[in-house]
Design an enzyme around this catalytic site. Structure first.
Site, PDB file in Angstrom:
ATOM      1  CG  LEU A   1      -1.918  -1.137   1.353  1.00  0.00           C
ATOM      2  CD1 LEU A   1      -2.606  -1.090   2.705  1.00  0.00           C
ATOM      3  CD2 LEU A   1      -2.938  -1.056   0.241  1.00  0.00           C
ATOM      4  CG  ASP A   2       1.443   5.677  -2.031  1.00  0.00           C
ATOM      5  OD1 ASP A   2       0.624   6.606  -2.131  1.00  0.00           O
ATOM      6  OD2 ASP A   2       2.641   5.857  -1.846  1.00  0.00           O
TER       7      ASP A   2
END
Length: 302
Positions: free
Chosen positions: A144-145
């Site tokens: 996940l960013d």
């Protein structure tokens, strides 16, 4: 897609749809609609819909052999019933074809994939490669960013420290006046803080000679006639030693990427720091639960 504005110089490309937050720009359009981001996304969706995953290709190969065998078997059934009872030979052969339903083998997999892709689109997930759906069940890790994904993507004021002798309400009023009309995320956070309980009761001062410096900050002349600046430490002429002394005095940690300063020019020409604004990008309320749910399913989250 960035959480904070990026400075651009003359001649550098600017993506379509970018938000100008400081000084006006003169732009030259070099590409048409087919080169735009929405057109690119549309082409990716079309590519994903036109591709055949390995599962569909396997079903098609199996279907060819299955149909061939089924036709031979139906012919044998017809011949056997022609020998037993000719009147029932054709109905039994047709029943054999209907019950075995060779069409279902070729239609079931594409129909299932189409249903899955439609369900993903309703959840705002775009499938750009056909094999993504069939391989999703084998996913082991989720990456996940952080910014804008796990966080809100909108910086808010985390802490505000003022110099000795400075009034908090006056500092907020001056900062609000400096940031009027700016769409910078930090400017919006400053205006939100100034309109809150801490900033009430103090009229917004009228500034003169107000102007923006792209990527640096905003400057103006206060009603007292003294120049003031709001922006980066460099823009406010604050060196590292000054910031270190400020941090030690207020028990803070300097962070150049998430702070701005308010400085006023003294009579001797030196810039004096009046306030430090520190910002934070808060986590989304559902972020913790989502990560816990992914881990509960045995997925490694990065």
């Amino acid at each position: 897609g960035e959480s904070l504005p990026c400075s651009v110089a003359a001649g550098e490309p600017v993506p379509g749809g970018a938000l100008v937050v400081d000084t006006p720009l003169e732009l030259v359009v070099e590409r048409g609609v087919p080169a735009s981001a929405p057109s690119m996304i549309e082409r990716l969706i079309e590519r994903g819909a036109s591709e055949k995953p390995e599962l569909v290709q396997l079903a098609d190969r199996v279907a060819v052999g299955f149909v061939s065998v089924l036709l031979v078997f139906a012919a044998l059934v017809y011949a056997a019933w022609w020998w037993i009872e000719p009147a029932r030979a054709l109905p039994v052969a047709l029943a054999t074809l209907v019950v075995s339903c060779p069409c279902a083998l070729s239609l079931a997999t594409p129909a299932a994939l189409a249903a899955a892709t439609g369900a993903l689109l309703r959840e705002r997930l775009v499938v750009t490669r056909a094999h993504a759906v069939e391989t999703a069940a084998r996913v082991t890790d989720v990456v996940l960013d952080k910014t804008g994904t796990l966080t809100l993507g909108h910086p808010t004021l985390a802490s505000l420290s003022v110099a000795e002798g400075a009034e908090l309400a006056q500092v907020l009023a001056l900062a609000q006046a400096l940031e009027q009309g700016s769409e910078h995320p930090f400017a919006r956070a400053v205006r939100a803080a100034a309109s809150g309980p801490e900033g009430t009761g103090e009229p917004t001062p009228r500034l003169r000679e107000r102007h923006h410096e792209a990527g640096r900050g905003v400057a103006a002349r206060a009603p007292s006639g003294r120049p003031c600046r709001l922006g980066s430490a460099r823009w406010c002429a604050l060196d590292a030693s000054t910031r270190a002394r400020w941090a030690a005095r207020h028990g803070e940690t300097p962070s150049a990427s998430s702070e701005i300063w308010l400085a006023v020019r003294a009579e001797d020409g030196a810039w004096q720091a009046q306030a430090r604004f520190a910002f934070i990008d808060a986590l989304r309320p559902e972020a913790e639960n989502i990560i816990a749910e992914l881990r509960r399913h045995g997925l490694a989250v990065h």
